[in-house]
Design an enzyme around this catalytic site. Sequence first.
Site, PDB file in Angstrom:
ATOM      1  N   SER A   1       0.871  -1.145   0.329  1.00  0.00           N
ATOM      2  CA  SER A   1       0.153  -0.341  -0.343  1.00  0.00           C
ATOM      3  C   SER A   1       0.867   1.038  -0.441  1.00  0.00           C
ATOM      4  CB  SER A   1      -1.024  -0.162   1.139  1.00  0.00           C
ATOM      5  OG  SER A   1      -2.070   0.953   0.963  1.00  0.00           O
TER       6      SER A   1
ATOM      7  N   ASP B   1      -8.481  -4.368  -6.654  1.00  0.00           N
ATOM      8  CA  ASP B   1      -8.180  -3.538  -6.593  1.00  0.00           C
ATOM      9  C   ASP B   1      -8.930  -2.211  -7.136  1.00  0.00           C
ATOM     10  OD1 ASP B   1      -6.851  -1.643  -4.526  1.00  0.00           O
ATOM     11  OD2 ASP B   1      -5.093  -2.309  -4.839  1.00  0.00           O
TER      12      ASP B   1
ATOM     13  N   HIS C   1      -8.105  -3.907  -2.011  1.00  0.00           N
ATOM     14  CA  HIS C   1      -6.870  -3.339  -1.610  1.00  0.00           C
ATOM     15  C   HIS C   1      -6.307  -4.570  -0.547  1.00  0.00           C
ATOM     16  CE1 HIS C   1      -3.519  -1.176  -1.450  1.00  0.00           C
ATOM     17  NE2 HIS C   1      -3.717  -0.536   0.348  1.00  0.00           N
TER      18      HIS C   1
END
Length: 519
Positions: free
Chosen positions: A226, A466, A500
């Site tokens: 991330s 995602d 995600h």
Amino acid sequence: MQAAKTSTRRLKLSGNALRNRSSRRPTTVQASTSQARDRPHFPCVEAHAVRESRIRSSRSSISSSTTTSSHAGPEPAYARPSPTSYKTYHHDQPLPLSYSEPLPSVDIAYETWGTLSPAKDNVILLHTGLSASSHAASTDLNPTEGWWENFIGPGRALDTNQFFIICTNVLGGCYGTTGPSSIDSTTGQPYATRFPVISIFDMVRAQFALLDHLGIEKLYASVGSSMGAMQSLAAGWLYPERVGKVVSISGTARSSPSAIAMRFAQRSVLMADPNWNNGFYYDGLPPHTGMKLARQIATITYRSGPEWDQRFGRKLRRLSKSTEEGDSNSHLPRVPALCPDFLIETYLDYQASFSYPRLAGESFCLKYDANSLIYISKAMDVFDLTRPGIDELRLTPPQPRTSPPPLPPSMSSHPSSPTHSHYHWLLSHSKSHPPPPNPPAHLHELAEGLRPLSNTPVLVLGVQSDILFPVEQQREVADALRMTGNQMVSYYELGGVWGHDTFLLDVQNVGGAIRGFLA
């Protein structure tokens, strides 16, 4: 005479009106009572007031208790983890920043796992996401599970039998590292929004100041997911000769407009909270309502529509038996509630923990500093490794590494290990993806910007579901690196419906890819 009669008539009419109004009064009072009884209430809105009352009560009890502690004043309601559970390095030299004058000094909170080799050549620097502390896995000082618990330990992806893992709380954070809630030595008050705007590069510079302090010249690998993937790429870009390998999971080398828009929406609801007070809320109540709403927006970006459909569908929350029995209009269909009614709404409202230790919504809005969210999310927005983005920061791209990256500790001690060139050539074998039919206009600019990484082995992992960092962004990172001539790029895409957060949940595939790249 006529005037007198008129006056008398007016008095009589006035008296009749008073009597009539008096006689109607019970009816009016009864109607008012009925309206009050039928006045709708909204528990989801009232919860904000309840939370605020609880915070006020908590602050009052802290203030009225004995004040013999060594720190000045009570910790705020979003108190950080206990300082006894992590290590802190005080960097007493100015720290250069991208957009401002240097910070005169900084504190850097960090935790470690594994054993540092005598040559200090088995170090992996692990980078966190936006809201994470340095607590990536349990330790003797803090036995609670960390945010990457299943990936760190003997025989795991980050194998503590081989590697010494370091994880820091990032610059601008609120879990021990200097950030907006830290005390400004020039004023004796928290920085608040006087804190300078920071960049991902600044976070990495602070981390390498810690490495210098620990006497660690080179990293075996830089690993991040991330926002941490941004840091990992930035580390390899800033210090090509000091970073052996780079792992980028669910990240990007250039923040997209859609991600910027999502984070802007989070900051907007937070800054609209009256308690935010332009960032100067440390002597009052934190903007807990804005933080809770910002977290709801973030949660939507972390997951995916297919997952919501599988887990919740269009199911409604179960009504209590008393509510069902008290419904006098049972012949009508269930009346939709304006507060959380669908299961997906209740999930977003309460942010119940899933199968990994992400902070619950009610907990997050009280334990994470609002200003940290604002500053760190903005650092993500401005991250751009294209050549124009680099030029905008007036950075001079360093030369790619000239020496080969190290062999893993398990192989370097054996004479029969493959040569460096053969070993790292094997890393380029990975799943392929079709070339984009219409490559983005910035792809060549990104390749130019990533040239310092042209001789660094890089693992890129993307997630097909995602929506925060779409898989197209992972593909363009791999494509741009290969366009620089890098023959050591490994690229994989993860399936699943978890969006995600797949990098936290798909332990087998994520861990396997990392283990294979590092081993």
